[in-house]
Design a protein around this motif. Structure first.
Motif, PDB file in Angstrom:
ATOM      1  N   VAL A  28       0.737  -1.276   0.010  1.00  0.00           N
ATOM      2  CA  VAL A  28       0.079   0.016   0.068  1.00  0.00           C
ATOM      3  C   VAL A  28       0.917   1.142  -0.024  1.00  0.00           C
ATOM      4  CG1 VAL A  28      -1.741   1.290   1.174  1.00  0.00           C
ATOM      5  CG2 VAL A  28      -1.990  -1.140   0.878  1.00  0.00           C
ATOM      6  N   PHE A  29       2.121   1.337   0.686  1.00  0.00           N
ATOM      7  CA  PHE A  29       2.562   2.518   1.052  1.00  0.00           C
ATOM      8  C   PHE A  29       3.527   2.622  -0.384  1.00  0.00           C
ATOM      9  CE2 PHE A  29       1.257   2.208   5.273  1.00  0.00           C
ATOM     10  CZ  PHE A  29       1.082   3.536   5.385  1.00  0.00           C
ATOM     11  N   ASP A  30       3.835   1.601  -1.014  1.00  0.00           N
ATOM     12  CA  ASP A  30       4.431   1.572  -2.250  1.00  0.00           C
ATOM     13  C   ASP A  30       3.545   2.377  -3.315  1.00  0.00           C
ATOM     14  OD1 ASP A  30       6.738   0.437  -1.769  1.00  0.00           O
ATOM     15  OD2 ASP A  30       6.528  -1.537  -2.352  1.00  0.00           O
ATOM     16  N   ARG A  31       2.407   1.995  -3.262  1.00  0.00           N
ATOM     17  CA  ARG A  31       1.389   2.482  -4.227  1.00  0.00           C
ATOM     18  C   ARG A  31       1.259   3.994  -3.883  1.00  0.00           C
ATOM     19  NH1 ARG A  31      -2.947   0.468  -7.755  1.00  0.00           N
ATOM     20  NH2 ARG A  31      -3.824   2.541  -8.580  1.00  0.00           N
ATOM     21  N   ILE A  32       1.100   4.453  -2.554  1.00  0.00           N
ATOM     22  CA  ILE A  32       1.108   5.713  -2.070  1.00  0.00           C
ATOM     23  C   ILE A  32       2.268   6.463  -2.758  1.00  0.00           C
ATOM     24  CG2 ILE A  32       1.124   7.448  -0.273  1.00  0.00           C
ATOM     25  CD1 ILE A  32      -0.433   5.392   1.250  1.00  0.00           C
ATOM     26  N   GLU A  33       3.574   6.093  -2.292  1.00  0.00           N
ATOM     27  CA  GLU A  33       4.961   6.568  -3.026  1.00  0.00           C
ATOM     28  C   GLU A  33       4.789   6.788  -4.580  1.00  0.00           C
ATOM     29  OE1 GLU A  33       9.429   5.667  -2.921  1.00  0.00           O
ATOM     30  OE2 GLU A  33       8.408   4.017  -3.020  1.00  0.00           O
ATOM     31  N   ALA A  34       4.328   5.826  -5.155  1.00  0.00           N
ATOM     32  CA  ALA A  34       4.151   6.015  -6.800  1.00  0.00           C
ATOM     33  C   ALA A  34       3.145   7.202  -7.160  1.00  0.00           C
ATOM     34  CB  ALA A  34       3.606   4.703  -7.495  1.00  0.00           C
ATOM     35  N   PHE A  35       2.048   7.320  -6.277  1.00  0.00           N
ATOM     36  CA  PHE A  35       1.145   8.422  -6.628  1.00  0.00           C
ATOM     37  C   PHE A  35       1.839   9.812  -6.402  1.00  0.00           C
ATOM     38  CE2 PHE A  35      -1.886  11.396  -4.958  1.00  0.00           C
ATOM     39  CZ  PHE A  35      -2.856  11.335  -5.981  1.00  0.00           C
ATOM     40  N   LEU A  36       2.613   9.734  -5.094  1.00  0.00           N
ATOM     41  CA  LEU A  36       3.362  11.154  -4.903  1.00  0.00           C
ATOM     42  C   LEU A  36       4.231  11.602  -5.888  1.00  0.00           C
ATOM     43  CD1 LEU A  36       3.530  10.631  -1.142  1.00  0.00           C
ATOM     44  CD2 LEU A  36       1.743  12.307  -2.366  1.00  0.00           C
ATOM     45  N   ASN A  37       4.892  10.464  -6.219  1.00  0.00           N
ATOM     46  CA  ASN A  37       6.023  10.702  -7.330  1.00  0.00           C
ATOM     47  C   ASN A  37       5.392  11.368  -8.633  1.00  0.00           C
ATOM     48  OD1 ASN A  37       8.256  10.030  -5.763  1.00  0.00           O
ATOM     49  ND2 ASN A  37       8.301   7.900  -6.329  1.00  0.00           N
ATOM     50  N   GLU A  38       4.243  10.768  -8.987  1.00  0.00           N
ATOM     51  CA  GLU A  38       3.556  11.046 -10.186  1.00  0.00           C
ATOM     52  C   GLU A  38       3.090  12.520 -10.155  1.00  0.00           C
ATOM     53  OE1 GLU A  38       0.080   9.614 -12.893  1.00  0.00           O
ATOM     54  OE2 GLU A  38       0.613   8.320 -11.438  1.00  0.00           O
ATOM     55  N   HIS A  39       2.699  12.636  -8.914  1.00  0.00           N
ATOM     56  CA  HIS A  39       1.804  14.108  -8.692  1.00  0.00           C
ATOM     57  C   HIS A  39       2.713  15.179  -8.199  1.00  0.00           C
ATOM     58  CE1 HIS A  39      -1.364  12.366 -10.851  1.00  0.00           C
ATOM     59  NE2 HIS A  39      -1.396  11.329 -10.078  1.00  0.00           N
ATOM     60  N   ILE A  40       3.689  14.952  -7.578  1.00  0.00           N
ATOM     61  CA  ILE A  40       4.180  16.142  -6.849  1.00  0.00           C
ATOM     62  C   ILE A  40       5.574  16.651  -7.359  1.00  0.00           C
ATOM     63  CG2 ILE A  40       5.985  16.580  -4.897  1.00  0.00           C
ATOM     64  CD1 ILE A  40       3.992  15.046  -2.870  1.00  0.00           C
ATOM     65  N   TYR A  41       6.257  15.641  -8.149  1.00  0.00           N
ATOM     66  CA  TYR A  41       7.621  15.826  -8.765  1.00  0.00           C
ATOM     67  C   TYR A  41       7.303  16.220 -10.250  1.00  0.00           C
ATOM     68  CZ  TYR A  41       9.242  14.114  -4.513  1.00  0.00           C
ATOM     69  OH  TYR A  41       9.471  13.872  -3.084  1.00  0.00           O
ATOM     70  N   ASP A  42       7.875  17.214 -10.957  1.00  0.00           N
ATOM     71  CA  ASP A  42       7.843  17.646 -12.076  1.00  0.00           C
ATOM     72  C   ASP A  42       9.179  17.122 -12.948  1.00  0.00           C
ATOM     73  OD1 ASP A  42       7.356  18.619 -14.663  1.00  0.00           O
ATOM     74  OD2 ASP A  42       7.491  20.701 -14.093  1.00  0.00           O
ATOM     75  N   TYR A  43       8.744  15.898 -13.621  1.00  0.00           N
ATOM     76  CA  TYR A  43       9.708  15.224 -14.358  1.00  0.00           C
ATOM     77  C   TYR A  43      10.065  15.608 -15.810  1.00  0.00           C
ATOM     78  CZ  TYR A  43       9.635  11.534 -10.667  1.00  0.00           C
ATOM     79  OH  TYR A  43       9.994  11.078  -9.385  1.00  0.00           O
ATOM     80  N   LYS A  44       9.231  16.870 -16.135  1.00  0.00           N
ATOM     81  CA  LYS A  44       9.441  17.282 -17.327  1.00  0.00           C
ATOM     82  C   LYS A  44      10.368  18.499 -17.399  1.00  0.00           C
ATOM     83  CE  LYS A  44       4.590  16.119 -18.077  1.00  0.00           C
ATOM     84  NZ  LYS A  44       3.506  16.549 -17.388  1.00  0.00           N
ATOM     85  N   VAL A  45      11.183  18.482 -16.615  1.00  0.00           N
ATOM     86  CA  VAL A  45      12.105  19.577 -16.615  1.00  0.00           C
ATOM     87  C   VAL A  45      13.290  19.506 -17.873  1.00  0.00           C
ATOM     88  CG1 VAL A  45      14.381  20.516 -15.389  1.00  0.00           C
ATOM     89  CG2 VAL A  45      12.355  19.574 -13.908  1.00  0.00           C
ATOM     90  N   LYS A  46      13.452  20.435 -18.454  1.00  0.00           N
ATOM     91  CA  LYS A  46      14.409  20.661 -19.811  1.00  0.00           C
ATOM     92  C   LYS A  46      15.527  20.761 -19.243  1.00  0.00           C
ATOM     93  CE  LYS A  46      10.597  21.837 -22.548  1.00  0.00           C
ATOM     94  NZ  LYS A  46      10.045  22.158 -23.797  1.00  0.00           N
ATOM     95  N   LEU A  47      16.623  19.605 -19.764  1.00  0.00           N
ATOM     96  CA  LEU A  47      17.841  19.895 -19.253  1.00  0.00           C
ATOM     97  C   LEU A  47      18.607  20.477 -20.534  1.00  0.00           C
ATOM     98  CD1 LEU A  47      18.647  16.460 -17.526  1.00  0.00           C
ATOM     99  CD2 LEU A  47      17.963  18.903 -16.422  1.00  0.00           C
ATOM    100  N   ARG A  48      19.792  21.369 -20.101  1.00  0.00           N
ATOM    101  CA  ARG A  48      20.426  21.787 -21.441  1.00  0.00           C
ATOM    102  C   ARG A  48      21.560  20.821 -21.709  1.00  0.00           C
ATOM    103  NH1 ARG A  48      22.721  27.529 -18.987  1.00  0.00           N
ATOM    104  NH2 ARG A  48      23.133  26.101 -17.135  1.00  0.00           N
ATOM    105  N   ASP A  49      22.253  21.093 -22.755  1.00  0.00           N
ATOM    106  CA  ASP A  49      23.420  20.417 -23.245  1.00  0.00           C
ATOM    107  C   ASP A  49      24.237  20.296 -22.175  1.00  0.00           C
ATOM    108  OD1 ASP A  49      22.207  19.926 -25.436  1.00  0.00           O
ATOM    109  OD2 ASP A  49      23.105  21.536 -26.440  1.00  0.00           O
ATOM    110  N   LEU A  50      25.260  19.027 -21.735  1.00  0.00           N
ATOM    111  CA  LEU A  50      26.080  18.964 -20.907  1.00  0.00           C
ATOM    112  C   LEU A  50      27.306  19.804 -21.315  1.00  0.00           C
ATOM    113  CD1 LEU A  50      27.200  17.183 -18.710  1.00  0.00           C
ATOM    114  CD2 LEU A  50      28.084  15.638 -20.404  1.00  0.00           C
ATOM    115  N   GLN A  51      27.728  20.611 -20.232  1.00  0.00           N
ATOM    116  CA  GLN A  51      28.776  21.601 -20.204  1.00  0.00           C
ATOM    117  C   GLN A  51      29.704  21.042 -19.340  1.00  0.00           C
ATOM    118  OE1 GLN A  51      27.379  25.431 -19.071  1.00  0.00           O
ATOM    119  NE2 GLN A  51      26.362  25.523 -21.105  1.00  0.00           N
ATOM    120  N   ILE A  52      31.050  20.855 -19.635  1.00  0.00           N
ATOM    121  CA  ILE A  52      32.167  20.728 -18.753  1.00  0.00           C
ATOM    122  C   ILE A  52      32.631  21.805 -18.244  1.00  0.00           C
ATOM    123  CG2 ILE A  52      34.287  19.361 -18.584  1.00  0.00           C
ATOM    124  CD1 ILE A  52      33.291  17.516 -20.507  1.00  0.00           C
TER     125      ILE A  52
END
Length: 191
Positions: free
Chosen positions: A162-186
């Motif tokens: 059950v708590f794995d299910r809650i974790e998956a829901f929170l991960n899906e709806h709290i965090y924004d995984y659509k962040v646009k990353l720039r090209d890698l810079q050294i």
């Protein structure tokens, strides 16, 4: 109503924390069990701008129906006190959570125990299922999960599931995984 007093307390705390600390108010989720689950759902309904999503375990979504279906007798003082605290019949019948599900505009996860296998479904379960179904629209996610007997009995594997299910829901709806990353810079080493 009685629920708004508790919800306004939550809103005040979140607002005050946002003024004192560097928290992202767009990442505040609510979670509660039983009456706390009801309050979490009402809070996302009443203050959608403050809360990102809500998780409700075994919420009595319609408090008036929940009280009417309890197996209490008139000799027990607790139900009388509870009914007095929750309000008169007219206020309970107003039931803003279930009467206005369209006002829930944030994702919700509702988890409820249907009752023993083969037995009629519990009224609190049926009400929660109807509510989640009414909230689930193309623009609003409402997930409903049956809790199994093993969870109710407190078995660790069932609780973890059950708590794995809650974790998956929170991960899906709290965090924004659509962040646009720039090209890698050294970057050069700092000396």
């Amino acid at each position: 109503g009685y629920d708004l007093v508790q919800i306004e307390d939550l809103a005040t705390v979140v607002t005050a924390l946002g003024q004192r600390f560097q928290i992202n108010p767009k990442r505040v989720a609510l979670m509660g069990r039983g009456h706390g689950g009801f309050i979490a759902l009402r809070a996302v309904q009443a203050y959608p701008e403050l809360f990102r999503c809500a998780v409700a375990l075994e919420p009595p979504v319609d408090v008036g129906d929940w009280l009417a279906n309890q197996r209490w007798n008139d000799e027990d003082v607790q139900p009388q006190l509870t009914r007095g605290w929750l309000g008169d019949e007219a206020r309970l019948k107003a039931a803003p959570l279930t009467r206005e599900p369209e006002k829930v505009t944030k994702p919700i996860l509702v988890l409820s125990y249907p009752g023993p296998d083969g037995a009629p479904r519990r009224p609190v379960y049926l009400a929660a299922r109807r509510f989640a179904s009414a909230v689930d629209r193309p623009d609003v996610t409402a997930q409903f999960v049956d809790l199994h007997q093993d969870y109710v009995q407190g078995l660790p594997a069932a609780r973890a599931e059950v708590f794995d299910r809650i974790e998956a829901f929170l991960n899906e709806h709290i965090y924004d995984y659509k962040v646009k990353l720039r090209d890698l810079q050294i970057l050069p080493d700092k000396k």
